[in-house]
Scaffold this motif. Sequence first.
Motif, short mmCIF file in Angstrom:
data_model
loop_
_atom_site.label_atom_id
_atom_site.label_comp_id
_atom_site.label_asym_id
_atom_site.label_seq_id
_atom_site.Cartn_x
_atom_site.Cartn_y
_atom_site.Cartn_z
N ASP A 130 0.91 -1.29 -0.02
CA ASP A 130 -0.04 -0.03 0.12
C ASP A 130 0.93 1.14 -0.08
O ASP A 130 0.49 2.21 -0.60
CB ASP A 130 -0.89 0.09 1.35
N GLN A 131 2.08 1.18 1.10
CA GLN A 131 2.88 2.34 0.92
C GLN A 131 3.55 2.63 -0.15
O GLN A 131 3.93 3.50 -0.96
CB GLN A 131 3.89 2.21 1.97
N ILE A 132 4.06 1.43 -0.94
CA ILE A 132 4.68 1.58 -2.19
C ILE A 132 3.93 2.19 -3.38
O ILE A 132 4.14 3.34 -4.07
CB ILE A 132 5.07 0.25 -2.77
N GLU A 133 2.67 1.77 -3.37
CA GLU A 133 1.55 2.32 -4.36
C GLU A 133 1.64 3.96 -4.19
O GLU A 133 1.43 4.60 -5.28
CB GLU A 133 0.39 1.57 -4.06
N LYS A 134 1.44 4.24 -2.97
CA LYS A 134 1.34 5.85 -2.59
C LYS A 134 2.47 6.51 -3.19
O LYS A 134 2.36 7.80 -3.80
CB LYS A 134 1.20 5.69 -1.13
N ILE A 135 3.70 5.76 -2.82
CA ILE A 135 4.87 6.56 -3.37
C ILE A 135 4.98 6.64 -4.72
O ILE A 135 5.22 7.69 -5.31
CB ILE A 135 6.16 5.62 -2.82
N ILE A 136 4.62 5.86 -5.43
CA ILE A 136 4.60 5.59 -7.07
C ILE A 136 3.56 6.30 -7.62
O ILE A 136 3.80 7.33 -8.60
CB ILE A 136 4.66 4.42 -7.54
N GLN A 137 2.35 6.73 -6.79
CA GLN A 137 1.32 7.54 -7.25
C GLN A 137 1.64 8.81 -7.41
O GLN A 137 1.18 9.80 -8.06
CB GLN A 137 -0.13 7.30 -6.46
N LYS A 138 2.49 9.22 -6.40
CA LYS A 138 3.04 10.64 -6.42
C LYS A 138 3.46 11.31 -7.77
O LYS A 138 3.13 12.32 -8.03
CB LYS A 138 4.07 11.05 -5.33
N THR A 139 4.30 10.32 -8.48
CA THR A 139 4.74 11.01 -9.58
C THR A 139 3.85 10.50 -10.89
O THR A 139 4.46 10.58 -11.86
CB THR A 139 6.44 10.55 -9.58
N ASN A 140 2.94 9.48 -10.56
CA ASN A 140 2.24 9.05 -11.79
C ASN A 140 0.66 9.02 -11.53
O ASN A 140 0.28 8.27 -10.93
CB ASN A 140 2.63 7.48 -11.79
N LYS A 141 0.11 10.49 -11.31
CA LYS A 141 -1.15 10.70 -11.25
C LYS A 141 -2.25 9.72 -11.86
O LYS A 141 -3.06 9.10 -11.37
CB LYS A 141 -1.64 11.99 -11.31
#
Length: 432
Positions: free
Chosen positions: A129-140
């Motif tokens: 879940d945390q990795i998903e949030k990190i990657i989402q930051k630069t990939n809306k």
Amino acid sequence: MKLCMIGTGYVGLVSGVCFSDLGNNVICVDKDQAKINSLKKGKIPIYEPGLEELVLKNYKNKRLSFSTDLKDSVRKSDIIFICVGTPSRKGGSGADLSQVFNVAKEIGKSINKFKIIITKSTVPVTTGDQIEKIIQKTNKKKKFSIVSNPEFLREGEAIRDFVYPDRVVVGTNDIKSNKILKTLYSPLISKGAQYLNTSRRAAELIKYASNAFLATKITFINEMANLCEKTNINIEDISIGMGLDKRIGGRFLRAGPAYGGSCFPKDTKAIINTADKFKTKLSVIKSVIKSNDNRSNLLLSRISKLLKNRLKNKKICFLGVTFKANTDDMRDSSSLTMIPILSKKGAKVSYYDPTGHKKEFNKYKNVSFENNIKDALKKSDLIVVHTEWNDFKSINFKSYLKGRKPIIFDMRNIYSPTKMKQQGFKYFGVGR
Ligand SMILES: NC(=O)c1ccc[n+]([C@@H]2O[C@H](COP(=O)([O-])OP(=O)(O)OC[C@H]3O[C@@H](n4cnc5c(N)ncnc54)[C@H](O)[C@@H]3O)[C@@H](O)[C@H]2O)c1
């Protein structure tokens, strides 16, 4: 398929080379330039039976390549495996996820088209879940799927374990990713591996629960060995008698030193940390950790007793120092606890290990590596069989020791007590 393994250690290198051997194009990435340079020259950084041949074969046929350029490798690949280390946090009990999160940030900056990003590293529940949030930051606009696919290989048997696993666990609710991964693993499924699709969190927990259970089995039989010593029972009979029950199974049921290695010690601590976070008690695993921590002290006091509590200037020879046979991995090996204590108490320790000298002992002045078994045994007062290497199973002690009769403490029970006693040795095992 085009794959990229980020982190070229035991897991990244072994799974990367095995995937390439199954016909995929694999880039193994590491930030360690020296490691990548030597791999490109065909030099394998770890001792793992069968690995060198497989790396050379697949590197030659260009299905396997090595790189330090994470960004470029991610761009060229469809499936990205995160295989970096998750050691215990310094001074704490939880897993240090800094390597995983750093990699996630780098991947986030490199996504150019849909990617499946997989944690093969052992990571606590909710890390996906945390990795998903990190990657989402630069990939809306979501162009990625985060999957958990824990690795169950054992060092020393890593290639066989990867190619013939009991199960492949894939944690994702994404139908497309699951379908692609089932295809990737289809050569292993057709050889009998069970494919299990679960939620991402369940896959993360399956890995920790499995390691904690295996650590419990080892600790359980080690404690039974203590009882056997007091009751004049042979622990080997107990292991066999219990193991024949299919509900129990004989594996991981052999008494010996404390469990060690790169996984069990850190993973048992990390699952306790997760339970604390979620306000749950894992009292069984807590006692396992405590008992295992005690094990080295218990074996040290046996050594001391065998030498009549006089360790000063006693020559003790360790046969094997790695945490188990067929690996050069020293992480959390019980020899790292025992040898320094013996050295501090004035004993002179020599050791031989088939994987060579270990830098971990350099700072102890009374500890020396010998190039062969014969030299290591020279003038020893006590021989400790610490690691179950095949090289030690048929040592001709009589010819090596030339009439001398040092005490032999076989922490792995690899010799027959009857035969050793017939040869006149003062021989001791564990739990018998
Ligand atoms: N060793 C095992 O037998 C085993 C088995 C199953 C699972 N695991 C799990 O797999 C994970 C990896 O374990 P390992 O033993 O292979 O670790 P390792 O320490 O041997 O390898 C990790 C590699 O990652 C590299 N790395 C770290 N940060 C990086 C970055 N930002 N970019 C590129 N490379 C980077 C390191 O240089 C190192 O070479 C851990 O979570 C471990 O618990 C290990």
